[in-house]
Enzyme design. Sequence first.
Site, PDB file in Angstrom:
ATOM      1  CB  CYS A  45      -0.882   0.039   1.241  1.00 22.07           C
ATOM      2  SG  CYS A  45      -1.970  -1.353   1.422  1.00 22.07           S
TER       3      CYS A  45
HETATM    4  C1  BEZ Z   1       0.691  -4.808   1.917  1.00 23.00           C
HETATM    5  O1  BEZ Z   1       0.091  -3.772   1.689  1.00 23.00           O
HETATM    6  O2  BEZ Z   1       1.896  -4.855   1.772  1.00 23.00           O
HETATM    7  C2  BEZ Z   1      -0.017  -6.029   2.353  1.00 23.00           C
HETATM    8  C3  BEZ Z   1      -1.176  -5.929   3.079  1.00 23.00           C
HETATM    9  C4  BEZ Z   1      -1.811  -7.082   3.474  1.00 23.00           C
HETATM   10  C5  BEZ Z   1      -1.282  -8.322   3.142  1.00 23.00           C
HETATM   11  C6  BEZ Z   1      -0.130  -8.411   2.390  1.00 23.00           C
HETATM   12  C7  BEZ Z   1       0.512  -7.246   1.985  1.00 23.00           C
END
Ligand code: BEZ
Length: 210
Positions: A45
């Site tokens: 994100c």
């Molecule tokens: C991420 O944004 O990196 C992420 C969020 C939830 C699960 C796996 C990755």
Amino acid sequence: MAIRIGDTAPDFTAETTTGTINFYDYLGDSWGVLFSHPKDFTPVCTTELGETARLKPEFDKRNVKIIGLSVDLSESHHEWAKDIEETQGTALNFPIIADHDKKVSDLYDMIHPNASDTMTVRSVFVVGADKKVKLMLTYPASTGRNFDEVLRVIDSLQLTAKHSVATPVNWKNGEDCIIVPAVTDEQAKEKFPDGWKTLKPYLRIVKQPS
Ligand code: BEZ
């Protein structure tokens, strides 16, 4: 109930990093992109938000307002924003909904319990100026989205909304288009006076209308 292409995008009022926002008021006469993030302080994100902020001038050019969502509090979003600027080199320049009560996530069916019952999946909704849903994308949390693709689809959507064309595989802005099947050759002569190439009666290639 699930949202489908062509449905009216549900309106909402929510706390965001730039204060309380009513979605329809925020959009005004613009198009919109509403996209979810599973959680604050998550690595994928962080990269996506930096990239979207970098691309904001491209969304502006297309008259598209961006709004993100994550299921945490606004204070947490503000803290995370510092990390996004530090690591991605771009400051956030659009609001992020603080959806800690999951009101908007539920409204847009962004939580898929068999994936996670606390975090959202990566949803993208493109909303037209008429407030209708034009596109939906759903990615798992572990896969970052391609925002050049989101821009590419918006280019196609805005073109096909104005002209009687569709866009072929891997089309990019400026490339040849396809005359939609509903247009007869007689009608096409008027709409595309410079002509087109007929590969099959149903497959007619035309220069991108301007
Ligand atoms: C991420 O944004 O990196 C992420 C969020 C939830 C699960 C796996 C990755």
